[in-house]
Motif scaffolding. Sequence first.
Motif, short mmCIF file in Angstrom:
data_model
loop_
_atom_site.label_atom_id
_atom_site.label_comp_id
_atom_site.label_asym_id
_atom_site.label_seq_id
_atom_site.Cartn_x
_atom_site.Cartn_y
_atom_site.Cartn_z
N UNK A 280 33.34 32.94 65.15
CA UNK A 280 33.67 31.69 64.47
C UNK A 280 32.54 31.24 63.55
N UNK A 281 31.29 31.55 63.94
CA UNK A 281 30.15 31.14 63.11
C UNK A 281 30.02 31.97 61.84
N UNK A 282 30.80 33.04 61.72
CA UNK A 282 30.79 33.80 60.46
C UNK A 282 31.46 33.01 59.35
N UNK A 283 32.26 32.01 59.74
CA UNK A 283 32.93 31.17 58.75
C UNK A 283 31.97 30.09 58.26
N UNK A 284 32.23 29.53 57.07
CA UNK A 284 31.35 28.47 56.56
C UNK A 284 31.36 27.25 57.48
N UNK A 285 30.19 26.64 57.67
CA UNK A 285 30.09 25.42 58.47
C UNK A 285 30.19 24.22 57.54
N UNK A 286 31.11 23.32 57.85
CA UNK A 286 31.35 22.15 57.02
C UNK A 286 31.03 20.89 57.81
N UNK A 287 30.40 19.92 57.13
CA UNK A 287 30.13 18.64 57.77
C UNK A 287 31.34 17.73 57.64
N UNK A 288 31.86 17.28 58.77
CA UNK A 288 32.99 16.33 58.77
C UNK A 288 32.54 15.11 59.54
N UNK A 291 30.14 15.47 62.77
CA UNK A 291 30.47 16.73 63.44
C UNK A 291 30.49 17.87 62.45
N UNK A 292 29.96 19.02 62.88
CA UNK A 292 30.03 20.22 62.06
C UNK A 292 31.18 21.09 62.56
N UNK A 293 31.97 21.59 61.64
CA UNK A 293 33.11 22.43 62.01
C UNK A 293 33.02 23.77 61.28
N UNK A 294 33.55 24.81 61.91
CA UNK A 294 33.65 26.12 61.26
C UNK A 294 34.97 26.16 60.50
N UNK A 295 34.89 26.39 59.21
CA UNK A 295 36.10 26.42 58.38
C UNK A 295 36.77 27.78 58.56
N UNK A 296 37.71 27.86 59.50
CA UNK A 296 38.34 29.13 59.86
C UNK A 296 39.25 29.65 58.77
N UNK A 297 39.80 28.77 57.96
CA UNK A 297 40.65 29.18 56.86
C UNK A 297 40.47 28.20 55.72
N UNK A 298 40.19 28.70 54.55
CA UNK A 298 39.99 27.83 53.39
C UNK A 298 40.85 28.31 52.24
N UNK A 299 40.95 27.45 51.23
CA UNK A 299 41.65 27.85 50.02
C UNK A 299 40.91 29.02 49.40
#
Length: 499
Positions: A280-288, A291-299
Amino acid sequence: MTILSTRPVPVPDSATEIGEVEQSPATATGYAPSWLRPVVVERLMAVVDAALIVFSGIGCAVGYHIATAGTLGKADVYAAASVLVAINFILLTSVQHGYRLKAITDLARTFRMTLTTWTGLFGALLAIAFTMKVSDEFSRGTTISFYLVGLSVLLAWKIAAARWTAHGLRTGAFANGRAIMIAEFGLATSSNAVDDLGQHGYRLMRVMEIPAKELASPLLLSSQAPRFEELITYARENRIEHVFLLMNWSRQHAIDSILDALKILPVPVHLVPDANTARFLRYPLEGTGNTFTAELRRAPLSWKERALKRALDLVGASFALLVFAPVMLVTAILIKLTSKGPVFFRQTRHGFGGRAFKIFKFRTMRVLEDGPTIVQAQKNDPRVTPIGKWLRKTSIDELPQLLNVLKGDMSLVGPRPHAAAHNTEYEQIIGNYAFRHHVKPGITGWAQVNGYRGETRTLELMQKRVEHDLWYINNWSLGLDIKIVVKTALLSFSQATAY
């Protein structure tokens, strides 16, 4: 405590030994001198960039003035300007983390960063010079030659630097940061963390393995106290600079206990993701928020990339319509003269986000199918008209889709849109099929220029087409679109897979 991401690999069936594993002197062979650390390499890259920019600026100024006026001109002024450009370029690149080793080896990103930074910097400095009324101090010929020569030299250097850095990372040439690892028993040998650390500046001097049952025990510190004391002594004597923890992230008590045991050492402690977390950490980390989230699917494309692609579509489609207008007019006349029915064939397709639209094509068949059941055109298909066979083979029947591009339903390049009936069918049997709708469909695509065009007689052929479409989405670039357009033009008269 920081987090270091690694790629998980399968865990072996068993392990046979518990304890400390110290790196032997033999493992040191092949390493570069101790001064060749990643931070030193990054600074060297910046220094070379600065030197190339200054030499390019002075060289262009002197060369241009000698060639045009036979004098050196204001060499001191151009030298000062070159230094100013170099300083700003280094600062802007550093802000974008362009000198990090991983960034240097990413040649596509480096090229984009260099081009945009160099161009933006020149534009800004020219605007400042104009505002301050000092632009007369610089000749246009020298400025233009400095821009072109400097950019060319930088890009050539980036290619060489990327290759050298990639080789250094592979061979562990920058692995001079002395480190130790505390690992759950078996993970150090089953994970590629050791190799990965060696390729990114860290040299593991010792690995301390702890059995799983000990890590799960609330008495971890007391049961392992002698080993921790010995490890701390080793770290002091060998000037260890980093400590890595490699264990399951669910062992919160063990992680906290080890941190408590190591608090006397003034060195950073890195937590290496376990196999479940790493993917999961291979995905970009986004600040929401907080909380930081792993962006599992993006545009697949950012708004800037979509805007750039749309600009190419508008310019390309408009130009193509002007060029092919006579061909389209003759085609329309031939269709009307040789068979009954409309000139254009409209059929429901699914586009970006799965939204339905009507695609335009020159009519090549005697039927106008657009229902729940549609049969693909086959070789020697009796439904195809004589002129339609030639239109399909040369792809001229696809030219009206330029109107779909102008409308915004399609793009020049993208996954080919299938009939709605086929879309529904394949979404049920091909798992990743729906991802094709993450970009606009195209008149041509990566699958088509790689031979997957026309009839898909077997499921395997459609799966191959989908694989190529997904590769295109994940690797999109403006250069790739242009490459596909050129290849399409070259192949349109030679392929015979469209019936």
